[in-house]
Every structure is written in structure tokens, then in C-alpha cells.
Design a protein around this motif. Structure first.
Motif, mmCIF file in Angstrom:
data_model
loop_
_atom_site.group_PDB
_atom_site.id
_atom_site.type_symbol
_atom_site.label_atom_id
_atom_site.label_comp_id
_atom_site.label_asym_id
_atom_site.label_seq_id
_atom_site.Cartn_x
_atom_site.Cartn_y
_atom_site.Cartn_z
ATOM 1 N N LEU A 99 -6.031 3.624 -2.995
ATOM 2 C CA LEU A 99 -6.534 2.596 -1.568
ATOM 3 C C LEU A 99 -8.252 3.044 -0.672
ATOM 4 O O LEU A 99 -8.825 2.093 -0.665
ATOM 5 C CB LEU A 99 -5.974 3.707 -0.613
ATOM 6 C CG LEU A 99 -4.034 3.571 -0.162
ATOM 7 C CD1 LEU A 99 -3.468 4.848 0.700
ATOM 8 C CD2 LEU A 99 -3.298 2.083 -0.293
ATOM 9 N N ASP A 100 -8.853 4.434 -1.572
ATOM 10 C CA ASP A 100 -9.943 4.724 -1.193
ATOM 11 C C ASP A 100 -10.916 3.821 -1.676
ATOM 12 O O ASP A 100 -11.733 3.059 -0.755
ATOM 13 C CB ASP A 100 -10.705 6.327 -1.600
ATOM 14 C CG ASP A 100 -11.494 6.861 -1.702
ATOM 15 O OD1 ASP A 100 -11.825 5.997 -0.590
ATOM 16 O OD2 ASP A 100 -12.253 7.075 -2.522
ATOM 17 N N PRO A 150 -5.687 1.288 -13.922
ATOM 18 C CA PRO A 150 -6.426 2.925 -13.508
ATOM 19 C C PRO A 150 -7.397 3.027 -12.853
ATOM 20 O O PRO A 150 -8.620 2.342 -13.145
ATOM 21 C CB PRO A 150 -6.119 3.230 -14.401
ATOM 22 C CG PRO A 150 -6.451 2.552 -15.981
ATOM 23 C CD PRO A 150 -5.931 1.035 -16.045
ATOM 24 N N VAL A 151 -7.828 3.284 -11.998
ATOM 25 C CA VAL A 151 -8.901 4.188 -11.191
ATOM 26 C C VAL A 151 -9.190 5.266 -11.186
ATOM 27 O O VAL A 151 -8.636 6.123 -10.928
ATOM 28 C CB VAL A 151 -9.573 2.690 -10.035
ATOM 29 C CG1 VAL A 151 -9.445 1.254 -10.579
ATOM 30 C CG2 VAL A 151 -7.975 3.343 -8.637
ATOM 31 N N SER A 152 -11.142 5.541 -10.860
ATOM 32 C CA SER A 152 -10.782 7.027 -11.256
ATOM 33 C C SER A 152 -10.559 7.542 -10.135
ATOM 34 O O SER A 152 -10.918 8.660 -9.908
ATOM 35 C CB SER A 152 -12.400 6.957 -11.722
ATOM 36 O OG SER A 152 -13.791 6.494 -10.671
ATOM 37 N N ALA A 189 -5.839 6.825 -12.121
ATOM 38 C CA ALA A 189 -5.903 7.564 -13.691
ATOM 39 C C ALA A 189 -5.093 8.499 -14.069
ATOM 40 O O ALA A 189 -4.564 8.386 -15.313
ATOM 41 C CB ALA A 189 -7.565 6.729 -14.149
ATOM 42 N N MET A 190 -5.308 9.032 -13.726
ATOM 43 C CA MET A 190 -4.357 10.564 -13.716
ATOM 44 C C MET A 190 -3.227 10.134 -13.572
ATOM 45 O O MET A 190 -2.248 10.728 -14.189
ATOM 46 C CB MET A 190 -4.602 11.481 -12.459
ATOM 47 C CG MET A 190 -5.749 12.214 -12.851
ATOM 48 S SD MET A 190 -6.462 13.998 -12.147
ATOM 49 C CE MET A 190 -5.703 13.809 -10.119
ATOM 50 N N GLU A 191 -2.718 8.996 -13.175
ATOM 51 C CA GLU A 191 -0.962 8.409 -13.034
ATOM 52 C C GLU A 191 -0.934 7.344 -13.910
ATOM 53 O O GLU A 191 0.247 7.081 -13.203
ATOM 54 C CB GLU A 191 -0.700 8.527 -11.614
ATOM 55 C CG GLU A 191 -0.816 9.482 -11.005
ATOM 56 C CD GLU A 191 -0.876 9.876 -9.689
ATOM 57 O OE1 GLU A 191 -0.947 10.781 -8.218
ATOM 58 O OE2 GLU A 191 -0.511 8.588 -8.570
ATOM 59 N N ARG A 192 -1.065 7.135 -14.756
ATOM 60 C CA ARG A 192 -1.807 5.342 -15.293
ATOM 61 C C ARG A 192 0.069 5.848 -15.922
ATOM 62 O O ARG A 192 0.507 4.823 -16.457
ATOM 63 C CB ARG A 192 -2.174 5.286 -16.485
ATOM 64 C CG ARG A 192 -3.091 6.606 -17.722
ATOM 65 C CD ARG A 192 -3.974 5.785 -17.885
ATOM 66 N NE ARG A 192 -4.209 7.225 -18.966
ATOM 67 C CZ ARG A 192 -4.545 8.705 -18.910
ATOM 68 N NH1 ARG A 192 -4.250 8.874 -18.397
ATOM 69 N NH2 ARG A 192 -4.715 8.847 -20.251
ATOM 70 N N GLU A 193 0.329 6.913 -16.708
ATOM 71 C CA GLU A 193 1.087 6.719 -17.789
ATOM 72 C C GLU A 193 2.555 7.073 -16.681
ATOM 73 O O GLU A 193 3.708 6.260 -16.840
ATOM 74 C CB GLU A 193 1.319 8.056 -19.056
ATOM 75 C CG GLU A 193 -0.092 8.265 -19.649
ATOM 76 C CD GLU A 193 0.432 8.551 -20.879
ATOM 77 O OE1 GLU A 193 1.830 8.879 -21.449
ATOM 78 O OE2 GLU A 193 -0.752 8.369 -21.448
ATOM 79 N N GLU A 194 2.386 7.158 -16.134
ATOM 80 C CA GLU A 194 3.471 6.916 -14.434
ATOM 81 C C GLU A 194 3.473 6.443 -14.544
ATOM 82 O O GLU A 194 5.076 4.698 -14.055
ATOM 83 C CB GLU A 194 3.288 8.150 -13.054
ATOM 84 C CG GLU A 194 4.186 9.550 -13.544
ATOM 85 C CD GLU A 194 5.198 9.536 -13.438
ATOM 86 O OE1 GLU A 194 6.034 9.638 -12.421
ATOM 87 O OE2 GLU A 194 5.720 10.316 -14.442
ATOM 88 N N LEU A 216 0.942 -0.398 0.073
ATOM 89 C CA LEU A 216 0.389 0.495 -0.369
ATOM 90 C C LEU A 216 1.208 1.506 -0.206
ATOM 91 O O LEU A 216 2.460 1.314 0.252
ATOM 92 C CB LEU A 216 -0.874 -0.048 1.472
ATOM 93 C CG LEU A 216 -1.729 -0.993 1.644
ATOM 94 C CD1 LEU A 216 -2.152 -1.270 2.547
ATOM 95 C CD2 LEU A 216 -2.956 -1.804 0.447
ATOM 96 N N PRO A 219 -2.809 15.700 -16.228
ATOM 97 C CA PRO A 219 -2.440 16.408 -14.978
ATOM 98 C C PRO A 219 -1.680 15.756 -13.539
ATOM 99 O O PRO A 219 -0.726 16.690 -12.796
ATOM 100 C CB PRO A 219 -3.763 16.200 -13.843
ATOM 101 C CG PRO A 219 -4.684 15.816 -14.958
ATOM 102 C CD PRO A 219 -4.363 14.861 -16.605
ATOM 103 N N HIS A 220 -1.143 14.606 -13.943
ATOM 104 C CA HIS A 220 -0.435 14.167 -12.423
ATOM 105 C C HIS A 220 1.022 13.763 -13.132
ATOM 106 O O HIS A 220 1.946 13.198 -12.833
ATOM 107 C CB HIS A 220 -0.888 13.560 -11.707
ATOM 108 C CG HIS A 220 -1.483 13.703 -10.379
ATOM 109 N ND1 HIS A 220 -1.594 12.697 -9.261
ATOM 110 C CD2 HIS A 220 -2.501 14.913 -10.577
ATOM 111 C CE1 HIS A 220 -2.384 13.616 -8.740
ATOM 112 N NE2 HIS A 220 -2.329 14.987 -9.064
ATOM 113 N N VAL A 222 -13.799 7.134 -16.050
ATOM 114 C CA VAL A 222 -12.472 7.401 -15.513
ATOM 115 C C VAL A 222 -11.811 8.302 -17.163
ATOM 116 O O VAL A 222 -12.570 8.540 -18.540
ATOM 117 C CB VAL A 222 -11.448 6.103 -15.443
ATOM 118 C CG1 VAL A 222 -9.751 7.198 -16.514
ATOM 119 C CG2 VAL A 222 -11.241 5.911 -15.102
ATOM 120 N N LYS A 266 -1.026 6.690 -3.296
ATOM 121 C CA LYS A 266 -1.941 5.784 -2.943
ATOM 122 C C LYS A 266 -1.905 4.542 -3.283
ATOM 123 O O LYS A 266 -3.486 4.452 -3.837
ATOM 124 C CB LYS A 266 -3.023 6.904 -2.391
ATOM 125 C CG LYS A 266 -2.996 7.851 -1.517
ATOM 126 C CD LYS A 266 -4.063 8.785 -1.390
ATOM 127 C CE LYS A 266 -3.728 9.797 0.256
ATOM 128 N NZ LYS A 266 -4.711 10.695 -0.021
#
Lengths: 406, 406
Positions: free
Chosen positions: A78-79, A72-74, A57-62, A20, B223-224, B318, A40
Motif C-alpha cells: 500500500l505504501d 515482492p516489494v521491499s 518481500a518478507m511475506e513472499r512465500e506466504e 487493497l 520473518p513473516h 529487497v 497490506k
């Protein structure tokens, strides 16, 4: 090695592991992802299978840079896990058995998630482990040449910065009362020196997230005192400089200590230094591959005890002077990791091939206003040689360039 | 305020709270200790009583600076608690009831400790909370003038560094293909700019532990995405610069974003920028004390939706383009904390007196290679004025000093 995880899971009877938290400054997650701005997150690993990483999902490319399987989740994973435990566990085929839980993250949230999981899968056993001996502490224990090279690079950066600090402080003017002065004529403080250290590390791609220890006089006698920023730099006092920077982004660390006395040394401090140096050399001469780390702790305790110092092996309760800690520790994605060297550590804390570890004997007398520690980091090469990962001189007294004892 | 904890504990029916972990980079522990080099500590707080901190004896003097009641132990307090749960709980008079658990630390160790506690005190209920809404998230929500001043100081540092970055990049030479060049004639990369940012922050006593976002073109549309260090700096591309440094040692954060286009802007990017700027201004004009934060998120979603952009309120699943996040968040010892502004957030996320929060609308079109975000941090003063904690111009196009459009 990360490839050891499957066998370790089997040995610990774990059907899956869950990690986690963020990818940075979270060693178990970093071990899988190699870092990256992934927040997270939740990672699942089953024996014989590639790890699966749930990310925002905002960090999927990272996240994709990790090479892991990405879902990816929206929202924050953790949430997402707290709200959809049944769905995720079904997706991962984890409905019973023993699941090890790892990661540096918010423990309140973790406990909240565990509660939600137990509600929907009461037959699942969530397993926590003593942090000194988690499955990751074992997997990470042996470093390959690539990992050792990263620690070594941090060692190069560290010793370069230590050299710059030595050069800077020995170039200072000195007031009649033996206080060091800055270029502008005001007294040089510990805080001033620490600012330079942070700056010089940052310039070299390293960070001292947990700061460093740069402490003088009485504070030098308290092994974990980081030093009072307002204390003035003075001649003839022991200065313990313990620096443990890591790669920016939360990667590998180095760990290094020198003790200095500027201009001259008090005879009692010099004696203390010589003792620590003697013991340090004796340990290094005797380092053997696969040796039990605590045997060297015992050697050091016996040696110091013979010279009349208290040691953890020869005294009870909380020690405040003498040799008050253990000889060293493993080093990698954690500043402190396996192998351990306490005289009470288990027999499997050995200097195995690939181990990266510190050797750092010290003696502390806060009431006398002095302390000494010497530390270097070593890699046990597969050929059985313990390689010191960075070289730096062991001088105790640093001569001042513009000052001479009258 | 930390003084709210007693009432909050009562409201949550908590008989005690326990905080685990280091004092640095661990907001609940920092809230009590004010930082310091205190590792793997354990803190207990009962309603109406001063908090009690178990620390490693080696760190007792660091711990004493906190003004809390200190109990030194001869090992890591987490380890001590795992091995002596009965003793410690008896010392603290906690043998039954509900105990909230908090802190950023090793969750495997935490779960290990919880297991040991349950063995000796099965009637004790250990409570975990959703990390967005823990008791600390509520206690920390309102900042006094002293806390706001610390955020404001970080704001001053942040905008100073942002100004230095703007000055540095606009001073560069430009190649025929519109790539920026360094002094040595080689192309300027994102990585080069980020190194300067870290350096300039460090010089000012700030750290970007989690890095910053400095992303260009397509990455600006994610964005991230923190930006690819090897990407070259070019004219006429949107650059999203989101910087959120904290006080060295793990204290208060600032959060700030500007979007730039160097030399000139593509008409479509300029249009996107103007839209975001218009919405930003509209929100700021309407900020009211005690308003529900999500009402502004709804305002922004409606506005963007009218202009044909997807929003979290008007789309399912997403989102990968349009307005893909929420309007802002609280800010303090955490980069992200209460109040929250998701359109689904609970009604108690209000802009109460003392709230420090960001306003950061944005629009993202990765496939078009562009993204825009504008962000400032505000403090809701007790007099009802929302004070922007740092001033910085809103120019989108930054003219290049040595380049002119032909």
C-alpha cells in the motif's frame, strides 16, 4: 464464482479491478489468495488475465501459496503504491479507463492512494460501489460444492458447540430465585457462557471474531444486542443465541440462531415462539430455486401483520418492536452478503443455484422483556433442493436436569 | 490521548473528521466507542465538540454504552450516508472545508460515499492520510496508565501462554530422528502447537485474530512466515515464536517473540542467538525518554553490519537475509502504530512519555534454515523509565524433560 469476474467486469464496463488490504478477514482479497499472512497487499486483475499480487518481500512465500503472480516489494505494498503510483500503473498497463476498487482496509490510506493516482493519471476513473452490490457480491453469490462443504463444516462445528452450551446450562443447579449456579455455587452469567462458546469454537478451528449474540430477557428483545456479560442466567426468560463463527484465518462463515427458555416458558413467550416457528416452517415449505428472496420477506411481513405485529412493510420509520428486520441474507466469506431479502431489494436477489442463505424470522418486544428468532443456513443445490447445512432441534423450552417446576 | 484530537485537527487544518465502519477491529472507531457490537457506523467529530455517532437503530443500546451522542437510523449508517449525504452533512453543519476520513472498512463503499458527498457538496475537501501517520496515529501515540495497564494485562496473558507452550513441547517424547511425539505417539506438528496457543489465549479472554508466528528451521528464517501447519517439531532447529494477541472484542494488543532450540542448539544458531541477544541488551541499556526511535535502529544496523550481516541501512533493494526489518514499532489498538523505527522515519518518531513500543532485533538466514528474533514490549513511563510490560526468560536452548543428548 471467481470465474464470473471477467464477464462481470465487462458488464460493469471496468477495465481493471484493484483489491487493497490483508488476505485475512478481507473477503475480496481472500477470494483470490485463499487467505495467508499477507499484509497490506495490492492486487490487480484485468479481464482475461491472471491476477497480480504485490506483497511485502518478507511475506513472499506466504503469497506464493496463492498461486497468483507475485511481485515482492521491499515495503508495504500500500505504501509502495502511494509512493510509486506511476510505476505500478505502467507495469500493469493501466493508464486510463475505469478501475473498480475493493477490499477491507484503512480508508484514509485508500483515499490518500487515490489522490496520488489521480495526480499522475488524471484520466483514470476510480470506481467505488455500494457495498451490498459490489462486483464481488455478485461473483461470490453462487457457491460451488467445495465452498458449500466449507460452510457446512462450520455448520457442524456451530451446532456441536450449541449442543454443548445447551447441555452445560441445563446441567446447572438452580437457586430459589431461579438463577442458574455454577459448579462453585456462584451465579452463572452471560459472560461465563460466552467464554465457553469462544473456547469450544476455538477447539474446533473456528473463531467468533465478531463475538456472538447470547442475550436474555429484555436484551433478547433487541435483535442486535449481544447480551450483557454481567446478566445472570435465569429460568423462564427468552434467550436468543445467534452464533456466526468463521473458519480461523478469515474464511467461510456459518450463521445460526435458536431461542430458548430454561425450565419453563411464560405463556406469552411460548405464543411468540410458536408464531415465529409457524412462519419459519411456512417459508421453508415454500422455498423454490430462482425465487425472488423478497417474496418470502413479504410473506413473513403479511403473516406477522395479520397477527398484529409491526413489520418493515407495514410501518414507517425506525421499528423498535414486532418484526424489525428482514428475513435473511446470503452467507459466505462475509457473514452478510447477497442475496438480500429486504422488501425493497432489487429483483435480482434470487435464490439461484449455489446461493447460500439464512432464513431467520423473529419477533421482538423489549418492553415485555422478550424476543424470539429462529435461524438456519441453507444451500440451494444445483438440483433445486434447498439443503439445510446443519441440523439442530427446535425445542424452545429446555428442561433443567436438576430442577422441576413446583 | 483522544483529548489531543482537537489540537491535532487544528494543526492539520481539518474542520471535521469522519470515522467509518464497525466499532470492533477498527482502531479509530474503537478509540471513540470502546468497542461494542456497532456495525457499519458513521462518526463525526468537530473541534471542541463531542463526537456524534450514527448507528443502526437495532444497535442503539450497544452504541449508547459509548457515552457519545447517538443518532439511530433505520438502516446501516454507511448506507444511510450514501443515500442522504446532504441531510447528514447539514445536520452536522459540515458544508465546506477540509474533512479527514478514517476507519477500517469497505473501501469500495467508502469511495462510493465520497462520490455522493462530492456531488452534493463539491466545495468539501475529503482528506486521506498515509496510514502510518494519520491523525489517529498521533493521537494514540501516548498511552495513559489505564491503557498501559490493558497492554500489560495482555502481556501477562501472552507470557503465561508462552510458558504453557514451552512446558508442553519440552514434555514430549522424542523419536530417534529427533521428531517430537504427541501423547498418542504421532508426530507433533506446528499446527498442533498453534491450536493449543489459540485455545489457551481464548481461555484467557484474548484472541489472535491474525494468528501468530510459530515457525521452525527455514521458515524461521523468513520473518513473516507464520509456519507451515504440517511441519514436524524437531530438536536442534531454531523456532521463532512471535505472538501478538489482542483483547477479545478488538481492543489493545501485546507483541512478544522468543526464539527457541529444543534439546540442543547447532553452534551456528547459538552464535546467531548470542549476537541478537547482545544487540537487544545494548538497545535496552540505552533506551532514553524522548530519544529518536531510529537512532536505535541505526545502532543495531551498525552493530550487525560490523559483524558482517546485511542491514536495511547498508544494503540496497529487497533483503532476504541478515537483519531485514526495523527494530520495533508502537503498539496499542493497532499491532503496528507510531512511533516507527525505520532509519528513514521522520524525526518526530520519539520515545515520548506514554509511548508503548516493541524492541525486536533479529537475524535471518533462510538458506541455512535458521532465524532468530527476540522481542518485548515497553511502556515509556511518565517518569522516564522504560517499563518492560511482561517478564519472560531469554533461554534459547530449552532442555527436553525426557530426552538427553547422547
Amino acid at each position: 464464482m471467481i470465474s464470473d469476474l471477467d464477464a462481470l467486469m465487462k458488464a460493469r464496463n471496468l477495465d481493471a479491478i484493484v483489491v487493497l488490504g490483508n488476505a485475512e478477514h478481507n473477503p475480496p482479497m481472500y477470494y483470490f489468495t485463499g487467505g495467508g499472512h499477507i499484509s497490506k497487499a495490492v492486487l490487480f486483475k484485468k479481464p482475461g488475465e491472471t491476477a497480480v499480487l504485490y506483497c511485502n518481500a518478507m511475506e513472499r512465500e506466504e503469497a506464493e501459496k496463492s498461486g497468483l503472480r507475485i511481485i515482492p516489494v521491499s515495503t508495504s505494498p500500500l505504501d509502495y503504491l502511494a509512493k510509486n503510483p506511476k510505476t505500478i500503473l505502467a507495469e500493469r498497463g493501466i493508464t486510463s479507463g475505469r478501475v473498480g476498487v475493493y477490499g477491507q482496509t484503512d480508508v484514509s490510506m485508500a483515499l490518500h492512494i487515490f489522490g496520488k493516482i489521480k495526480e499522475v493519471q488524471p484520466e483514470l476513473e476510480l470506481v467505488g460501489e455500494d457495498q451490498d452490490n459490489t462486483i464481488f457480491m455478485y461473483a461470490m453469490e453462487s457457491k460451488d460444492a467445495k465452498e458449500a462443504a466449507r460452510v457446512k463444516h462450520m455448520g457442524r462445528v456451530t451446532t456441536e458447540v450449541v449442543g454443548m452450551v445447551a447441555d452445560y446450562i441445563t446441567s446447572c443447579d438452580v437457586r430459589d430465585d431461579e438463577v442458574l449456579l455454577k459448579e462453585d455455587g456462584s451465579p452463572l452469567t452471560i459472560g461465563d457462557v460466552k467464554s465457553k462458546i469462544s473456547l469450544w469454537l476455538t477447539e474446533r478451528g473456528a473463531v467468533d471474531v465478531e463475538g456472538c449474540i447470547f442475550s436474555i430477557g429484555r436484551d433478547a428483545g433487541l435483535p442486535h444486542s449481544t447480551g450483557n456479560p454481567n446478566d445472570l442466567m435465569r429460568l423462564g426468560e427468552t434467550i436468543v443465541f445467534d452464533i456466526f463463527p468463521g473458519e480461523a484465518g478469515g474464511g467461510y462463515f456459518y450463521d445460526f440462531t435458536r431461542t430458548w427458555s430454561l425450565g419453563y416458558a411464560k405463556p406469552e413467550a411460548q405464543k411468540l415462539y410458536d408464531e415465529v416457528r409457524g412462519v419459519y416452517d411456512k417459508v421453508i415449505e415454500n422455498i423454490d430455486m430462482n425465487a425472488d428472496f423478497k417474496d418470502y420477506q413479504k410473506l413473513v411481513c403479511d403473516e406477522f401483520n395479520r397477527n398484529g405485529h409491526k413489520t418493515p412493510m407495514h410501518s414507517e420509520g425506525v421499528l423498535t418492536e414486532g418484526y424489525v428486520h428482514s428475513l435473511g441474507h446470503g452467507l459466505g466469506l462475509n457473514v452478510h452478503e447477497r442475496p438480500w431479502s429486504r422488501h425493497t431489494s432489487s429483483d435480482d436477489n434470487r435464490l439461484k443455484p449455489g446461493a447460500v442463505f439464512t432464513i431467520e424470522p423473529g419477533l421482538y418486544y423489549p418492553e415485555k422483556g422478550m424476543g424470539v428468532r429462529i435461524e438456519d443456513s441453507y444451500w440451494m443445490r444445483p438440483d433445486g433442493t434447498a439443503e439445510r447445512l446443519a441440523e439442530y432441534p427446535y425445542d424452545f423450552v429446555l428442561p433443567m436436569k436438576k430442577w422441576k417446576k413446583k
